[in-house]
Design an enzyme around this catalytic site. Structure first.
Site, PDB file in Angstrom:
ATOM      1  N   GLU A  26      39.202  44.964  47.334  1.00  0.00           N
ATOM      2  CA  GLU A  26      39.210  44.833  48.194  1.00  0.00           C
ATOM      3  C   GLU A  26      39.854  45.185  49.382  1.00  0.00           C
ATOM      4  OE1 GLU A  26      36.054  42.738  49.136  1.00  0.00           O
ATOM      5  OE2 GLU A  26      36.607  43.144  51.213  1.00  0.00           O
ATOM      6  N   THR A  55      31.023  45.292  50.891  1.00  0.00           N
ATOM      7  CA  THR A  55      31.129  45.160  49.744  1.00  0.00           C
ATOM      8  C   THR A  55      30.088  44.990  48.688  1.00  0.00           C
ATOM      9  OG1 THR A  55      32.983  43.798  49.949  1.00  0.00           O
ATOM     10  CG2 THR A  55      32.310  43.507  47.219  1.00  0.00           C
ATOM     11  N   HIS A 105      41.269  40.495  51.367  1.00  0.00           N
ATOM     12  CA  HIS A 105      39.948  40.391  52.312  1.00  0.00           C
ATOM     13  C   HIS A 105      40.337  40.146  54.135  1.00  0.00           C
ATOM     14  CE1 HIS A 105      36.307  38.981  53.997  1.00  0.00           C
ATOM     15  NE2 HIS A 105      35.291  39.519  52.919  1.00  0.00           N
ATOM     16  N   ASP A 118      36.576  49.447  48.183  1.00  0.00           N
ATOM     17  CA  ASP A 118      35.020  49.433  48.492  1.00  0.00           C
ATOM     18  C   ASP A 118      35.171  49.603  50.331  1.00  0.00           C
ATOM     19  OD1 ASP A 118      36.608  46.633  49.859  1.00  0.00           O
ATOM     20  OD2 ASP A 118      34.391  45.549  49.009  1.00  0.00           O
ATOM     21  N   HIS A 119      35.808  50.095  50.667  1.00  0.00           N
ATOM     22  CA  HIS A 119      35.962  50.040  52.350  1.00  0.00           C
ATOM     23  C   HIS A 119      37.066  49.812  52.949  1.00  0.00           C
ATOM     24  CE1 HIS A 119      35.323  46.198  53.003  1.00  0.00           C
ATOM     25  NE2 HIS A 119      34.549  46.054  52.641  1.00  0.00           N
TER      26      HIS A 119
HETATM   27  C1  GP9 Z   1      32.462  38.547  48.400  1.00  0.00           C
HETATM   28  C2  GP9 Z   1      32.636  39.962  49.279  1.00  0.00           C
HETATM   29  C3  GP9 Z   1      32.881  39.705  50.391  1.00  0.00           C
HETATM   30  O1  GP9 Z   1      31.131  38.571  47.683  1.00  0.00           O
HETATM   31  O2  GP9 Z   1      31.544  40.729  48.499  1.00  0.00           O
HETATM   32  O3  GP9 Z   1      33.228  40.277  50.430  1.00  0.00           O
HETATM   33  P1  GP9 Z   1      32.801  41.907  52.540  1.00  0.00           P
HETATM   34  O4  GP9 Z   1      31.257  42.186  51.567  1.00  0.00           O
HETATM   35  O5  GP9 Z   1      32.721  40.899  53.067  1.00  0.00           O
HETATM   36  O6  GP9 Z   1      33.058  43.071  52.550  1.00  0.00           O
HETATM   37 MN    MN Z   2      34.485  44.095  50.520  1.00  0.00          MN
END
Ligand code: GP9
Ligand code: MN
Length: 420
Positions: free
Chosen positions: A38, A82, A197, A256-257
């Site tokens: 994350e 994500t 996060h 993921d980003h």
């Molecule tokens: C929770 C997660 C949230 O399911 O995917 O992350 P996000 O998309 O906000 O980065």
């Molecule tokens: Mn994410």
């Protein structure tokens, strides 16, 4: 329309990169576990605060002999964050220019990697310490051919285990182990971490790590949650080794980003020791990618690429052909890997140039240069994003049957039953 599909097929065919025979099938028959890291950005790798490494375990994998480490991969998500990353990694299609694919186009026909692997005898699964409807995953996953979805109802979600977006990473990995060990092999599993996060807070006692002491609590907290995530990954690797699964498994980890947006430039100047500007902000979109494949000789790869490129890279390592499939990605281990990396907003990066807001900059100085230097890559970027959007908006894959692939029947998938 069928004309659009023809345009797409011609483009994909013209841009196809052949797998590298040196790596094709080197991890054939192995399980594959994807770990979504994350909000994890490449600048953290090797970084220290007060002389202590933020991510000592992941740093050790950079040098690991069975690991491919990619340091020039860029996040390409749109508003689906994500879930967009999951979408690109599974389909080698781009996420959408606005909104999230998972919310808007979950029921499309897809030829996703889990379905491809399921048809090669794999069990397919996903693990997530939050509810299954988050990002509409319970709908999207059916279209991807994911058989089992272990969501929060499979975990101990008591107060001390949960923070911010859901289950903390350490209990998440720990409690996932028995489910993983029960899967019939070979399996495909995807694990979504959550602790690192925004706004990057932790409970007292969960992590012991200094902050860079900027005036920005988001930037400060990021280093602590990243350290916690690193510890959770190390614990998971140890558990995999102990269970005996490790030797038979390819582990693919990817940021993921970004976690720290441009709103935090001031604190980031202190962290990075340089002025943050549009050029540097684009460079910060790098997300680390690790492919750990026990028994295979890995290496550090400095090629430029994006999340769109990972599916074919991994499938080729597993010995799965992709040439019948529509892919906008390009195998990162291929000799002729294409190094043009579109961002979802039309900005892009190549080894030579960075284009932000139609302005062209030379790498690595960030010096502004004549727009001609960005012209050719810019054309490719526009075309590839437009064509990918046609596929997703037009649900074009329903008109195309790859040879040897049976279309996914969403009715075959149900996450409302006991899956253990
Ligand atoms: C929770 C997660 C949230 O399911 O995917 O992350 P996000 O998309 O906000 O980065
Ligand atoms: Mn994410």
């Amino acid at each position: 329309s069928s004309d659009d599909l023809t345009d797409v097929r011609n483009f994909v065919e013209a841009n196809r990169t052949e797998p590298n025979p040196e790596y094709f099938g080197k991890a054939e028959g192995k399980n594959v576990i994807y770990i979504s890291l994350e909000s994890f950005q490449t600048f953290v790798i090797g970084k220290e605060v007060n002389g202590q490494e933020v991510t000592p375990f992941l740093n050790s994998l950079v040098e690991d002999q069975n690991t491919f480490y990619f340091d020039n991969i860029f996040g390409q998500v749109g508003q689906g964050k994500t879930s967009d990353a999951e979408f690109m990694m599974a389909n080698s299609l781009y996420s959408l220019p606005s909104g999230s694919v998972a919310m808007e186009k979950a029921r499309n026909t897809y030829h996703a990697q889990p379905a491809m692997l399921e048809q090669k005898g794999y069990t397919t699964s996903s693990f997530h310490g939050n509810g299954k409807t988050f990002w509409n995953r319970d709908e999207m996953y059916k279209s991807f051919g994911i058989q089992k979805f272990f969501d929060s109802s499979y975990y101990d979600m008591s107060e001390e285990n949960v923070h911010n977006y859901g289950l903390k990473d350490k209990p998440f990995f720990e409690e996932s182990m028995p489910y993983l060990e029960n899967l019939e092999e070979p399996f495909h599993a995807k694990m979504l971490t959550l602790s690192n996060h925004f706004p990057f807070t932790m409970d007292e006692g969960d992590v012991d790590f200094p902050t860079p002491e900027t005036e920005d609590s988001v930037v400060n907290g990021y280093f602590q949650t990243a350290k916690y995530m690193d510890e959770s990954i190390e614990q998971f690797f140890n558990d995999l080794k102990e269970s005996g699964l490790y030797e038979d498994t390819v582990i693919v980890m990817y940021g993921d980003h970004y976690g720290i947006s441009n709103n935090h430039n001031k604190a980031m100047e202190k962290v990075m020791g340089k002025e943050m500007n549009p050029y540097e902000n684009a460079q910060l979109q790098r997300v680390p990618v690790f492919i750990t494949a026990p028994g295979v000789e890995g290496k550090q790869v400095h090629k430029y690429g994006g999340q769109i490129d990972i599916r074919d890279t991994v499938l080729h390592l597993l010995g799965v052909e992709t040439d019948e499939f529509i892919s906008f990605g390009s195998d990162l281990l291929s000799e002729d890997h294409r190094e043009i990396v579109p961002f979802r907003n039309g900005d892009f990066v190549t080894p030579e140039v960075t284009s932000v807001n139609e302005k062209c900059y030379a790498n690595p100085t960030g010096e502004k240069v004549d727009s001609e230097a960005c012209e050719n890559a810019g054309k490719y970027v526009k075309e590839t994003l437009d064509l990918s959007d046609k596929v997703v908006y037009g649900d074009l894959l329903r008109f195309y049957d790859p040879e040897g692939f049976t279309p996914v029947d969403r009715n075959d998938y149900n996450y409302n039953v006991n899956q253990i």
